[in-house]
Design a protein around this motif. Structure first.
Motif, mmCIF file in Angstrom:
data_model
loop_
_atom_site.group_PDB
_atom_site.id
_atom_site.type_symbol
_atom_site.label_atom_id
_atom_site.label_comp_id
_atom_site.label_asym_id
_atom_site.label_seq_id
_atom_site.Cartn_x
_atom_site.Cartn_y
_atom_site.Cartn_z
ATOM 1 N N PHE A 112 0.831 -1.212 0.000
ATOM 2 C CA PHE A 112 0.000 0.000 0.000
ATOM 3 C C PHE A 112 0.862 1.257 0.000
ATOM 4 N N ARG A 171 3.717 1.517 -1.659
ATOM 5 C CA ARG A 171 4.143 1.691 -3.056
ATOM 6 C C ARG A 171 3.102 2.527 -3.814
ATOM 7 N N ILE A 172 1.842 2.223 -3.571
ATOM 8 C CA ILE A 172 0.762 2.962 -4.230
ATOM 9 C C ILE A 172 0.807 4.432 -3.823
ATOM 10 N N GLU A 173 1.003 4.696 -2.537
ATOM 11 C CA GLU A 173 1.055 6.084 -2.069
ATOM 12 C C GLU A 173 2.283 6.804 -2.625
ATOM 13 N N ASN A 187 1.417 7.860 -6.005
ATOM 14 C CA ASN A 187 0.510 9.011 -5.928
ATOM 15 C C ASN A 187 1.274 10.302 -5.631
#
Length: 158
Positions: A141, A143-145, A148
């Motif tokens: 999670f 990595r996703i942030e 972003n």
């Protein structure tokens, strides 16, 4: 950082690498984005000490019976792992370099807690095995942030 650290390096054709390369092409300066990523990872790493879990979400190894007994004798909480004084969690910091970010601790025992090992003959519990209790790393999670954050900075650069 003498204790232990992670270095965020993007290689290959990952989404993070692509976003970093686009941002570098557009702005020529990754420092603001890396600073935001550093702040985010600092906060999420410190949260692991509250949740008592590794970056992959697995719980840290339980305290040994020796450690529990010592904590009871000293009147300390026995339900918390890696948080006797809070020194390790509060020692987590990040450093920015030219297009790089490092996150870690300068505490000497940080590497032992991160990777596990056998205590030295000079420690208060000589020759004991310490299980790995990873607190550094990047969760899925996160990595996703990070992507972003990079997209946000890329949008500002355009």
């Amino acid at each position: 950082m003498a204790g232990t650290s992670i270095k965020v390096e993007a290689k290959g054709r990952t989404a993070i690498t692509k976003a970093l390369n686009n941002l570098l092409k557009q702005s020529g300066n990754l420092t603001p984005a890396l600073a935001d990523i550093g702040e985010y990872l600092l906060e999420s790493t410190q949260q692991r000490f509250i949740e008592q879990q590794a970056p992959d979400g697995s719980p840290w190894a339980e305290l040994s019976s020796t450690t529990v007994e010592r904590k009871i004798k000293q009147g300390e909480r026995t339900d918390r792992i890696l948080t006797e004084s809070g020194t390790l969690a509060s020692s987590i910091h990040y450093q920015l370099g030219r297009n790089q970010l490092e996150l870690g601790s300068n505490e000497e025992y940080a590497a032992m807690q991160q990777f596990g090992g056998i205590t030295s003959a000079k420690s208060m519990m000589p020759g004991n095995e310490i299980p790995a209790r990873p607190f550094l790393g990047i969760a899925p999670f996160e990595r996703i942030e990070i992507i972003n954050i990079l997209e946000h900075h890329l949008g500002k650069a355009l």
